[in-house]
Design a protein around this motif. Structure first.
Motif, PDB file in Angstrom:
ATOM      1  N   UNK A 209      37.924  91.805 107.162  1.00 44.57           N
ATOM      2  CA  UNK A 209      39.107  92.457 107.029  1.00 44.57           C
ATOM      3  C   UNK A 209      39.866  93.996 107.360  1.00 44.57           C
ATOM      4  N   UNK A 210      41.022  93.853 107.545  1.00 44.22           N
ATOM      5  CA  UNK A 210      41.209  95.481 107.272  1.00 44.22           C
ATOM      6  C   UNK A 210      42.436  95.906 106.838  1.00 44.22           C
ATOM      7  N   UNK A 211      42.734  97.189 106.472  1.00 44.99           N
ATOM      8  CA  UNK A 211      43.855  96.763 104.919  1.00 44.99           C
ATOM      9  C   UNK A 211      44.672  97.910 106.327  1.00 44.99           C
TER      10      UNK A 211
ATOM     11  N   UNK B 138      60.673 104.195 100.369  1.00 46.57           N
ATOM     12  CA  UNK B 138      61.324 102.968 100.058  1.00 46.57           C
ATOM     13  C   UNK B 138      59.787 102.490  99.207  1.00 46.57           C
ATOM     14  N   UNK B 139      59.203 101.317 100.195  1.00 48.39           N
ATOM     15  CA  UNK B 139      58.241 100.746  99.388  1.00 48.39           C
ATOM     16  C   UNK B 139      57.420 101.165 100.111  1.00 48.39           C
ATOM     17  N   UNK B 140      55.928 100.726  99.980  1.00 45.95           N
ATOM     18  CA  UNK B 140      54.853 101.623 100.244  1.00 45.95           C
ATOM     19  C   UNK B 140      54.051  99.718 100.349  1.00 45.95           C
ATOM     20  N   UNK B 141      53.339  99.546 101.302  1.00 46.92           N
ATOM     21  CA  UNK B 141      52.261  97.557 100.805  1.00 46.92           C
ATOM     22  C   UNK B 141      51.524  98.250 101.798  1.00 46.92           C
ATOM     23  N   UNK B 142      50.455  97.504 101.214  1.00 49.88           N
ATOM     24  CA  UNK B 142      48.198  96.901 101.591  1.00 49.88           C
ATOM     25  C   UNK B 142      48.551  96.303 102.102  1.00 49.88           C
TER      26      UNK B 142
ATOM     27  N   UNK C  73      44.622  86.074 117.248  1.00 45.11           N
ATOM     28  CA  UNK C  73      45.227  85.482 115.883  1.00 45.11           C
ATOM     29  C   UNK C  73      45.141  86.277 114.514  1.00 45.11           C
ATOM     30  N   UNK C  74      45.992  87.064 114.162  1.00 40.17           N
ATOM     31  CA  UNK C  74      45.833  87.589 113.202  1.00 40.17           C
ATOM     32  C   UNK C  74      46.293  87.196 111.977  1.00 40.17           C
ATOM     33  N   UNK C  75      45.132  86.890 110.844  1.00 41.86           N
ATOM     34  CA  UNK C  75      45.749  85.882 109.351  1.00 41.86           C
ATOM     35  C   UNK C  75      45.878  86.541 108.570  1.00 41.86           C
ATOM     36  N   UNK C  76      47.293  86.821 107.765  1.00 46.39           N
ATOM     37  CA  UNK C  76      47.505  87.521 106.986  1.00 46.39           C
ATOM     38  C   UNK C  76      46.373  87.287 105.602  1.00 46.39           C
ATOM     39  N   UNK C  77      45.689  88.143 104.830  1.00 43.78           N
ATOM     40  CA  UNK C  77      45.072  88.412 103.873  1.00 43.78           C
ATOM     41  C   UNK C  77      44.981  87.868 102.423  1.00 43.78           C
ATOM     42  N   UNK C  78      46.064  89.556 102.153  1.00 48.00           N
ATOM     43  CA  UNK C  78      46.730  89.772 101.384  1.00 48.00           C
ATOM     44  C   UNK C  78      47.721  90.656 101.126  1.00 48.00           C
ATOM     45  N   UNK C  79      48.701  90.831 100.171  1.00 48.46           N
ATOM     46  CA  UNK C  79      49.614  91.803 100.674  1.00 48.46           C
ATOM     47  C   UNK C  79      49.667  91.896  98.790  1.00 48.46           C
ATOM     48  N   UNK C  80      49.622  93.879  98.530  1.00 47.56           N
ATOM     49  CA  UNK C  80      49.837  94.509  97.715  1.00 47.56           C
ATOM     50  C   UNK C  80      51.020  95.556  97.289  1.00 47.56           C
ATOM     51  N   UNK C  81      51.573  95.794  96.649  1.00 48.65           N
ATOM     52  CA  UNK C  81      52.900  97.266  97.060  1.00 48.65           C
ATOM     53  C   UNK C  81      52.092  97.842  96.279  1.00 48.65           C
ATOM     54  N   UNK C  82      52.091  98.796  96.663  1.00 48.54           N
ATOM     55  CA  UNK C  82      51.512 100.721  96.134  1.00 48.54           C
ATOM     56  C   UNK C  82      52.993 101.432  95.691  1.00 48.54           C
ATOM     57  N   UNK C  83      52.398 101.467  94.273  1.00 48.46           N
ATOM     58  CA  UNK C  83      53.663 102.038  93.609  1.00 48.46           C
ATOM     59  C   UNK C  83      53.749 103.681  94.587  1.00 48.46           C
ATOM     60  N   UNK C  84      54.620 103.350  95.156  1.00 52.31           N
ATOM     61  CA  UNK C  84      54.693 104.968  95.687  1.00 52.31           C
ATOM     62  C   UNK C  84      54.936 106.582  94.923  1.00 52.31           C
ATOM     63  N   UNK C  85      54.181 107.268  95.657  1.00 53.34           N
ATOM     64  CA  UNK C  85      54.361 108.629  93.958  1.00 53.34           C
ATOM     65  C   UNK C  85      56.541 109.008  94.709  1.00 53.34           C
ATOM     66  N   UNK C  86      57.165 108.566  95.809  1.00 51.18           N
ATOM     67  CA  UNK C  86      58.483 109.435  95.275  1.00 51.18           C
ATOM     68  C   UNK C  86      59.022 108.553  93.981  1.00 51.18           C
ATOM     69  N   UNK C  87      58.586 107.894  93.633  1.00 53.84           N
ATOM     70  CA  UNK C  87      59.262 107.451  92.177  1.00 53.84           C
ATOM     71  C   UNK C  87      59.140 108.099  91.239  1.00 53.84           C
ATOM     72  N   UNK C  88      58.653 109.151  91.283  1.00 49.02           N
ATOM     73  CA  UNK C  88      58.329 109.729  90.467  1.00 49.02           C
ATOM     74  C   UNK C  88      58.698 111.105  90.475  1.00 49.02           C
ATOM     75  N   UNK C  89      59.344 111.708  91.864  1.00 51.91           N
ATOM     76  CA  UNK C  89      59.674 113.005  91.976  1.00 51.91           C
ATOM     77  C   UNK C  89      60.615 113.110  91.597  1.00 51.91           C
ATOM     78  N   UNK C  90      61.342 114.665  91.049  1.00 49.90           N
ATOM     79  CA  UNK C  90      62.744 114.663  90.767  1.00 49.90           C
ATOM     80  C   UNK C  90      63.409 114.776  91.811  1.00 49.90           C
ATOM     81  N   UNK C  91      64.494 114.740  90.740  1.00 47.73           N
ATOM     82  CA  UNK C  91      66.049 114.131  91.805  1.00 47.73           C
ATOM     83  C   UNK C  91      66.630 115.463  92.453  1.00 47.73           C
ATOM     84  N   UNK C  92      67.160 115.729  93.104  1.00 45.20           N
ATOM     85  CA  UNK C  92      68.106 116.338  93.587  1.00 45.20           C
ATOM     86  C   UNK C  92      69.299 116.498  92.707  1.00 45.20           C
TER      87      UNK C  92
END
Lengths: 380, 277
Positions: A229-231, A254-258, A284-303
């Motif tokens: 597989x490849x991720x 906004x969202x990051x997905x592996x 014929x691609x086969x979906x094996x797994x999905x993981x949401x990756x917590x993007x660093x954007x959530x921790x950035x300081x707001x303007x």
């Protein structure tokens, strides 16, 4: 992802600019790639003669990874059954499922594979590193056939150790790099040819030239028939879906997905038999797994918008006791202002997640391109 | 597999066919990695290491014990006038014949880290970079003896590539003796550049010298050896370091010529006599 966050040194204004340029149609990426384009890479396999299989991949941005695969023979653990008859735990597991349709040689257990990730400067029990390792291992095991390949006979199996080294400092989230390198190393992995028969103690041919590939190849063309597989790392910004994001791009995601995908070889084969289609026209691609990756954007300081910025002059004074105590509360309540960076809050919408997965799995899409490119690497 | 040292006396050839004063093949490359400030790849026989240097840079925030204890810091702390040299060695699980995983806290690795950090801190001009950190990250891909020597040589090359001012090359080499400690053989010959098999059986030491001089900057001996044999071993080791220095110098000069020909760097005034073709 805490260590990721440290490396992103962008101001809220820069983040806002990056976010809006990535939200355009078509998106404008900092390195000039199109939304579905991968970073160019160079790859080689079989670099370490002391391993069963190895690979090295360098991305154009200078990140580099090496993967070595080593295999050892191990006695399959047996477990006592309730009725006093002991069996292999794997076989028992299959019987419990009630369907023995896979037949012998397909069963195995997940602890036949050991995967370690080493990232320079980080402890090996760092949460980010452990998460990366789990993601890569998960994809491998989700591809049900993998552990089956490691079976020698009813009493013995191969234990495979995958050591994944990131050589360069982690400039971008290294998941795609490590996944592609692991993929190539597994493709190049060879195990000695078995000489003994049945359930005897295994005895192997010491001729390395006779060793068989872990992933079967066509005996005539030497082309890879099955593949690991490849991720892929995919992210969404605004309405755009962007593949292989760099560190800066990930900082405004906004969202990051592996997404782990496999090449469903059996399906391709039956189809080819029926219609004689060219295999390059799409897999014929086969979906094996999905993981949401917590993007660093959530921790950035707001303007801070000009209207709310007291330093800017014409802002009304809102220094009530409550807001002074909890500046966070004020910021989350404030509405989105054009051009002012606001970190994404809350979960991803189901429609966005669906679109992301759809885009990965689409025939002739990026996943196909990546697999085609990897096929071009000489793994013999 | 025990090493049969008795045959050495007959043909004066070692297990891998070398004579007592011969080095194994050394192959080195610098600037192997685009993203790093300095990088190198070094093979000494079947020992293969990669080195990546980052810095001198602002020291990152300290995260618990990860930076200080495991990093093997040499020189001085981040707040002092000298740059701190932080060495990080990763020994890949697949590097030895039998897979053996070594964690970050492995004692041998930690000792090599601190030896390397102290050696380099003494040679690099760390006083030029106050309040900063030089990160040296080493990856062992394959090991067949003389590991510390290979790591020192690779780190030297990478520091040269990173352009960190240093007194001179630090080159290292191992030396051993033809018979075991227990044999108590006074007439044992010294050996140069031990491989893994010899390292297991015979007494040996790792010596690092500064440039062309006989100045020893690091000396590590972890085995029992009669004091009478030590001098011979040391002399052979120091001589080996000079040979290694020549090889590393060639590598760096070749890379320099290549960069001038490619136009990556301008030809300096002092380089007019250099033969470029």
């Amino acid at each position: 992802m805490a260590q990721q966050q440290q490396h992103v040194l962008l101001s809220p204004a820069e983040l806002a600019y990056l976010h809006s340029s990535l939200s355009l149609t078509p998106p404008i990426r900092p390195d000039g790639r199109s939304a579905t384009q991968f970073r160019p890479l160079s790859a080689e396999t079989g670099i370490l003669p002391g391993t069963n299989g190895s690979a090295r991949v360098c991305f154009a941005d200078g990140t580099e990874a090496i993967v070595g695969v080593k295999a050892e023979i191990e006695r399959t653990k047996r477990r006592w059954d309730d009725d006093g008859v002991y069996r292999e735990n794997a076989q028992q597991h299959q019987e419990q499922e009630g369907e023995g349709k896979e037949g012998e040689g397909q069963e195995g257990s997940g602890d036949w594979v050991e995967l370690t990730v080493e990232i320079p400067g980080l402890r090996d029990d760092d949460s980010g590193t452990a998460f990366l390792g789990r993601m890569l291992g998960e994809a491998l095991l989700a591809d049900g056939g993998f552990v089956g390949r490691l079976r020698v006979n009813r009493r013995f199996h191969w234990k495979v150790f995958l050591d994944i080294l990131l050589i360069s400092p982690p400039l971008s989230y290294p998941l795609p790099l490590l996944s592609l390198t692991t993929h190539l190393a597994l493709l190049a992995t060879r195990l000695p040819k078995l000489k003994s028969e049945g359930d005897e103690d295994p005895f192997f041919d010491d001729d390395w030239a006779a060793a068989r590939y872990l992933y079967a190849r066509d005996p005539v063309t030497k082309k890879v028939v099955e593949r690991p597989p490849v991720t892929l790392l995919v992210m969404a910004v605004g309405g755009n879906i962007i593949f292989d994001p760099s560190k800066e791009e990930l900082a405004v995601a906004d969202v990051a997905l592996a997404v782990s995908i496999g090449d469903d070889a059996t399906a391709t084969k039956t189809k080819e038999d029926e219609m004689e289609v060219d295999s390059s026209s799409g897999r014929n691609l086969k979906l094996l797994s999905i993981r949401t990756v917590d993007p660093p954007s959530r921790l950035t300081p707001p303007g801070v918008a000009n209207a709310a910025n007291s330093a800017y002059g014409h802002a009304q004074v809102v220094n009530t006791a409550a807001t002074q105590k909890m500046p966070e509360a004020r910021q989350t309540e404030s509405e989105a202002v054009e051009g002012v960076w606001k970190p994404p809050r809350g979960g991803a919408k189901a429609s966005v997640m669906g679109a992301l997965v759809q885009k990965v799995l689409v025939k002739g899409g990026v996943a196909d391109e990546v697999l085609d490119a990897l096929e071009g690497v000489d793994t013999s | 597999m025990p090493l049969d040292t008795s045959t050495y006396g007959l043909a004066l050839l070692r297990v891998d066919g070398r004579r007592w004063n011969e080095l194994r093949r050394i192959h080195a490359q610098i600037r192997t990695q685009a993203a790093a400030d300095g990088s190198s790849y070094l093979e000494m026989g079947h020992t293969k290491v990669m080195c990546v240097v980052t810095g001198p840079s602002e020291p990152g925030p300290r995260r618990g014990a990860a930076g200080g204890a495991a990093g093997g810091g040499g020189g001085a702390g981040g707040q002092s006038k000298d740059a701190e040299v932080v060495v990080n060695i990763v020994i890949a699980g697949f590097s030895s014949v039998d897979r053996k995983r070594r964690g970050r806290g492995d004692k041998r690795t930690l000792e090599m880290q601190s030896t390397l950090a102290n050696t380099l801190a003494a040679t690099l001009h760390t006083h030029l970079f106050p309040h900063s950190q030089i990160n040296i990250s080493l990856h062992v891909l394959s090991q067949d003896g003389s590991l510390l020597a290979a790591l020192i040589n690779a780190a030297t090359l990478a520091c040269v590539d990173a352009g960190i001012p240093m007194t001179d090359y630090v080159t290292a080499c191992t030396a051993g003796s033809t018979s075991t400690y227990a044999a108590n053989d006074e007439g044992a010959d010294p050996l140069l550049d031990l491989n893994h098999q010899e390292e297991q059986e015979l007494p040996g030491l790792t010596v690092a010298t500064l440039g062309d001089s006989d100045r020893v900057v690091a000396l590590v001996c972890e085995s029992r050896v009669q004091i009478s044999r030590l001098e011979g071993m040391l002399a052979v080791g120091v001589d080996g370091c000079k040979q290694v220095r020549e090889i590393l110098d060639q590598v760096i000069k070749a890379q320099g010529q290549k960069m001038i020909l490619e136009g990556t760097v301008d030809k300096g005034t002092g380089l007019n006599d250099m033969d470029l073709d």
